[in-house]
Design an enzyme around this catalytic site. Structure first.
Site, PDB file in Angstrom:
ATOM      1  N   ARG A   1     -17.842  58.189  32.267  1.00  0.00           N
ATOM      2  CA  ARG A   1     -19.238  58.117  32.708  1.00  0.00           C
ATOM      3  C   ARG A   1     -19.654  56.650  32.587  1.00  0.00           C
ATOM      4  O   ARG A   1     -19.631  56.096  31.486  1.00  0.00           O
ATOM      5  CB  ARG A   1     -20.105  58.986  31.811  1.00  0.00           C
ATOM      6  CG  ARG A   1     -21.557  58.788  32.083  1.00  0.00           C
ATOM      7  CD  ARG A   1     -22.395  59.796  31.328  1.00  0.00           C
ATOM      8  NE  ARG A   1     -23.717  59.822  31.903  1.00  0.00           N
ATOM      9  CZ  ARG A   1     -24.813  59.444  31.239  1.00  0.00           C
ATOM     10  NH1 ARG A   1     -24.743  59.049  29.998  1.00  0.00           N
ATOM     11  NH2 ARG A   1     -25.982  59.487  31.833  1.00  0.00           N
TER      12      ARG A   1
ATOM     13  N   HIS B   1     -34.596  66.903  36.749  1.00  0.00           N
ATOM     14  CA  HIS B   1     -33.629  66.853  35.638  1.00  0.00           C
ATOM     15  C   HIS B   1     -34.419  66.479  34.394  1.00  0.00           C
ATOM     16  O   HIS B   1     -34.847  65.332  34.225  1.00  0.00           O
ATOM     17  CB  HIS B   1     -32.543  65.810  35.950  1.00  0.00           C
ATOM     18  CG  HIS B   1     -31.577  65.595  34.821  1.00  0.00           C
ATOM     19  ND1 HIS B   1     -30.239  65.890  34.908  1.00  0.00           N
ATOM     20  CD2 HIS B   1     -31.760  65.115  33.572  1.00  0.00           C
ATOM     21  CE1 HIS B   1     -29.639  65.615  33.759  1.00  0.00           C
ATOM     22  NE2 HIS B   1     -30.556  65.127  32.930  1.00  0.00           N
ATOM     23  N   LEU B   2     -34.641  67.471  33.525  1.00  0.00           N
ATOM     24  CA  LEU B   2     -35.531  67.254  32.382  1.00  0.00           C
ATOM     25  C   LEU B   2     -34.749  67.406  31.081  1.00  0.00           C
ATOM     26  O   LEU B   2     -34.596  68.505  30.558  1.00  0.00           O
ATOM     27  CB  LEU B   2     -36.685  68.269  32.422  1.00  0.00           C
ATOM     28  CG  LEU B   2     -37.435  68.397  33.759  1.00  0.00           C
ATOM     29  CD1 LEU B   2     -38.466  69.521  33.678  1.00  0.00           C
ATOM     30  CD2 LEU B   2     -38.109  67.082  34.137  1.00  0.00           C
TER      31      LEU B   2
ATOM     32  N   ARG C   1     -39.632  57.994  25.846  1.00  0.00           N
ATOM     33  CA  ARG C   1     -39.946  56.926  26.823  1.00  0.00           C
ATOM     34  C   ARG C   1     -41.243  57.222  27.540  1.00  0.00           C
ATOM     35  O   ARG C   1     -41.544  58.369  27.875  1.00  0.00           O
ATOM     36  CB  ARG C   1     -38.825  56.806  27.863  1.00  0.00           C
ATOM     37  CG  ARG C   1     -37.562  56.249  27.297  1.00  0.00           C
ATOM     38  CD  ARG C   1     -36.475  56.169  28.360  1.00  0.00           C
ATOM     39  NE  ARG C   1     -35.231  56.692  27.830  1.00  0.00           N
ATOM     40  CZ  ARG C   1     -34.255  57.217  28.561  1.00  0.00           C
ATOM     41  NH1 ARG C   1     -34.380  57.304  29.877  1.00  0.00           N
ATOM     42  NH2 ARG C   1     -33.172  57.653  27.992  1.00  0.00           N
TER      43      ARG C   1
ATOM     44  N   HIS D   1     -29.108  59.533  36.511  1.00  0.00           N
ATOM     45  CA  HIS D   1     -28.865  60.988  36.563  1.00  0.00           C
ATOM     46  C   HIS D   1     -28.215  61.413  37.879  1.00  0.00           C
ATOM     47  O   HIS D   1     -28.330  62.572  38.298  1.00  0.00           O
ATOM     48  CB  HIS D   1     -30.175  61.801  36.405  1.00  0.00           C
ATOM     49  CG  HIS D   1     -30.760  61.766  35.022  1.00  0.00           C
ATOM     50  ND1 HIS D   1     -32.101  61.855  34.791  1.00  0.00           N
ATOM     51  CD2 HIS D   1     -30.163  61.642  33.809  1.00  0.00           C
ATOM     52  CE1 HIS D   1     -32.328  61.798  33.484  1.00  0.00           C
ATOM     53  NE2 HIS D   1     -31.167  61.668  32.864  1.00  0.00           N
TER      54      HIS D   1
ATOM     55  N   ASN E   1     -17.486  59.601  27.490  1.00  0.00           N
ATOM     56  CA  ASN E   1     -18.834  59.045  27.590  1.00  0.00           C
ATOM     57  C   ASN E   1     -18.987  58.106  26.402  1.00  0.00           C
ATOM     58  O   ASN E   1     -19.211  58.538  25.279  1.00  0.00           O
ATOM     59  CB  ASN E   1     -19.857  60.175  27.555  1.00  0.00           C
ATOM     60  CG  ASN E   1     -21.267  59.681  27.779  1.00  0.00           C
ATOM     61  OD1 ASN E   1     -21.521  58.470  27.767  1.00  0.00           O
ATOM     62  ND2 ASN E   1     -22.191  60.592  27.971  1.00  0.00           N
TER      63      ASN E   1
ATOM     64  N   GLU F   1     -22.585  67.590  33.521  1.00  0.00           N
ATOM     65  CA  GLU F   1     -22.140  66.264  33.962  1.00  0.00           C
ATOM     66  C   GLU F   1     -20.653  66.055  33.706  1.00  0.00           C
ATOM     67  O   GLU F   1     -19.962  65.445  34.508  1.00  0.00           O
ATOM     68  CB  GLU F   1     -22.973  65.178  33.260  1.00  0.00           C
ATOM     69  CG  GLU F   1     -24.377  65.113  33.839  1.00  0.00           C
ATOM     70  CD  GLU F   1     -25.308  64.188  33.069  1.00  0.00           C
ATOM     71  OE1 GLU F   1     -25.788  64.606  32.001  1.00  0.00           O
ATOM     72  OE2 GLU F   1     -25.537  63.070  33.528  1.00  0.00           O
TER      73      GLU F   1
HETATM   74  P1  ADP Z   1     -29.950  64.677  27.088  1.00  0.00           P
HETATM   75  O1  ADP Z   1     -30.816  63.935  28.053  1.00  0.00           O
HETATM   76  O2  ADP Z   1     -29.838  63.991  25.766  1.00  0.00           O
HETATM   77  O3  ADP Z   1     -28.651  65.182  27.668  1.00  0.00           O
HETATM   78  P2  ADP Z   1     -30.677  67.503  27.053  1.00  0.00           P
HETATM   79  O4  ADP Z   1     -30.424  67.762  28.501  1.00  0.00           O
HETATM   80  O5  ADP Z   1     -29.775  68.100  26.055  1.00  0.00           O
HETATM   81  O6  ADP Z   1     -30.830  65.962  26.755  1.00  0.00           O
HETATM   82  O7  ADP Z   1     -32.175  67.989  26.743  1.00  0.00           O
HETATM   83  C1  ADP Z   1     -32.769  67.803  25.509  1.00  0.00           C
HETATM   84  C2  ADP Z   1     -34.151  68.427  25.562  1.00  0.00           C
HETATM   85  O8  ADP Z   1     -34.017  69.828  25.882  1.00  0.00           O
HETATM   86  C3  ADP Z   1     -34.932  68.339  24.266  1.00  0.00           C
HETATM   87  O9  ADP Z   1     -36.264  67.959  24.519  1.00  0.00           O
HETATM   88  C4  ADP Z   1     -34.919  69.779  23.773  1.00  0.00           C
HETATM   89  O10 ADP Z   1     -36.083  70.096  23.064  1.00  0.00           O
HETATM   90  C5  ADP Z   1     -34.881  70.563  25.050  1.00  0.00           C
HETATM   91  N1  ADP Z   1     -34.372  71.909  24.805  1.00  0.00           N
HETATM   92  C6  ADP Z   1     -33.135  72.283  24.477  1.00  0.00           C
HETATM   93  N2  ADP Z   1     -33.088  73.629  24.257  1.00  0.00           N
HETATM   94  C7  ADP Z   1     -34.333  74.093  24.428  1.00  0.00           C
HETATM   95  C8  ADP Z   1     -34.952  75.380  24.345  1.00  0.00           C
HETATM   96  N3  ADP Z   1     -34.254  76.462  24.015  1.00  0.00           N
HETATM   97  N4  ADP Z   1     -36.268  75.461  24.618  1.00  0.00           N
HETATM   98  C9  ADP Z   1     -36.972  74.380  24.946  1.00  0.00           C
HETATM   99  N5  ADP Z   1     -36.470  73.138  25.043  1.00  0.00           N
HETATM  100  C10 ADP Z   1     -35.177  72.986  24.795  1.00  0.00           C
END
Ligand code: ADP
Length: 386
Positions: A78, A195-196, A228, A167, A7, A370
């Site tokens: 990727r 997907h959050l 964003r 995504h 990546n 991913e």
């Molecule tokens: P990316 O889009 O960079 O791959 P991720 O899928 O790793 O991102 O998600 C990052 C988000 O997940 C951040 O907002 C982080 O706060 C949240 N996150 C990670 N672990 C936890 C947790 N244990 N509780 C709540 N939110 C979390």
């Protein structure tokens, strides 16, 4: 087959070596500050590798130190933007590399870095099969009425301005795993997947295919994200442009200073939840804005798929934030969605159901991966010789 998953970002390179058949990660790492000088003296001393080729030498050295001699079967990249051309992963050759490069204007931060990664491998290991796995490809099944913006046709025909969605690799993988969890063939899987992560999007899946998704021409559209803005009235940009904001100012504001960070002062969901629980009203409002927006999308996509059979949460926030999931579910009462508080609070890395038996549709948490999806797609393409 052992696959090196790459990546490649403009100044970083993330990698994993995976054993595809075993589904395991043999080693992984991150090379940062590519092409970043120390900014100090004029002797050009570097703090990171000079370029992607040098970063790749470091990856090669690290892999060999970690794993000894091993035979990589392929490299999977990727690639963020596959434009309208790429609907599935492809075996890379010079023509494909140039085609990815031609898409640079659509993803100016990402595709040039992906191309640098591909070219570095081509130079180092000319015989190594390489596969490009596109983040947009899964959304090539969107019907035209979902990907069109209601603007003059010339913007689409001359500039490629349409909705592409992102995504995709994650959605495709999560759709497959969710269908398996529900014992459904993926072709019969109708659902809404949220997907959050730092970037966030929601996708409508009908018959296992993407039929609508909240990210658009760029990953800026749609949900409230870490930094964003997601959706806003485009006239705001016209208004600010007239007030003297430059395109760069607008870009920075919308992509780096908005979202949770703009509303609450933190871009990390954990910090926002903690602040909200400690009584910070801005943080509470940020959660309300983000969950309200997502709930509206879920309602809309429930209609778009003709009645979802499941709601799926994935990625960092979707997999881990019981608080955010609960807030979203609370707003979905009209759909008969009901979370089981105990199941929602359980921590697990496994795909699972978190709704009550009487919920109108099951709510799932399905961890995305991913890199695994890219490694599997790479092995499949190389084995099929496509
Ligand atoms: P990316 O889009 O960079 O791959 P991720 O899928 O790793 O991102 O998600 C990052 C988000 O997940 C951040 O907002 C982080 O706060 C949240 N996150 C990670 N672990 C936890 C947790 N244990 N509780 C709540 N939110 C979390």
């Amino acid at each position: 087959m052992l696959v090196l998953v790459i990546n490649s970002g403009s100044s970083s390179l993330k990698y994993q070596v995976r054993d595809v058949a075993a589904g395991t990660v043999l080693t992984e790492g991150l090379i940062e500050k590519i092409g970043v000088g120390n900014g100090g003296g004029g002797d050009g001393e570097m703090v990171g590798p000079r370029d992607h080729a040098e970063a790749l030498e470091q990856v090669d050295a690290a892999i060999h130190q970690e794993l000894g001699d091993l035979e990589l079967g392929a490299v999977g990249h990727r690639v963020v933007h596959g434009g309208e051309r790429f609907a599935e992963p492809v075996l890379v050759d010079n023509e494909i590399t140039r085609a990815i490069e031609r898409l640079n204007p659509l993803a100016p931060l990402h595709n040039p870095a992906n191309v640098l990664g591909i070219r570095a491998i081509t130079r180092k290991w000319p015989k190594m099969p390489q596969v490009a796995v596109f983040d947009t490809a899964f959304h090539r099944t969107l019907p035209e009425y979902a990907w069109r913006y209601a603007v003059p046709d010339e913007l689409y025909t001359n500039h490629g301005i349409r909705r592409y969605g992102f995504h995709g690799t994650s959605n495709e993988y999560v759709a497959r795993r969710s269908a398996a969890l529900l014992d459904l063939p993926v072709e019969e899987f109708d659902a809404v997947i949220a997907h959050l992560g730092n970037g966030a999007s929601v996708t409508a899946i009908r018959g296992g295919r993407s039929v609508d998704t909240s990210m658009g021409f760029t990953p800026l559209e749609g949900l409230v994200m870490g930094t964003r803005s997601g959706d806003l009235d485009p006239s705001i940009l016209v208004f600010l442009g007239r007030a003297g904001w430059t395109p760069e100012d607008l870009d920075t504001m919308l992509n780096r200073e908005s979202g949770l960070k703009g509303l609450a002062g933190h871009n990390d969901m954990r910090s926002v939840v903690e602040a909200s629980e400690a009584g910070d009203e801005r943080a509470a409002m940020a959660l309300a804005v983000a969950s309200h927006r997502l709930a509206k999308y879920i309602g809309g996509y429930h209609v778009a798929v003709g009645g979802a059979k499941a709601l799926v949460f994935t990625a960092g926030i979707g997999e881990n934030s019981k608080e955010f999931r609960a807030q979203v579910a609370d707003r979905l009462g009209a759909l008969g969605i009901e979370l089981d508080g105990g199941l929602n609070a359980e921590r697990s890395k496994e795909p699972r159901v978190i709704s009550t038996p009487s919920s109108a549709i099951p709510v799932l948490v399905v961890p995305t991966d991913e890199e695994r999806a890219i490694a599997e797609a790479t092995a499949a393409v190389v084995s099929a010789g496509r």
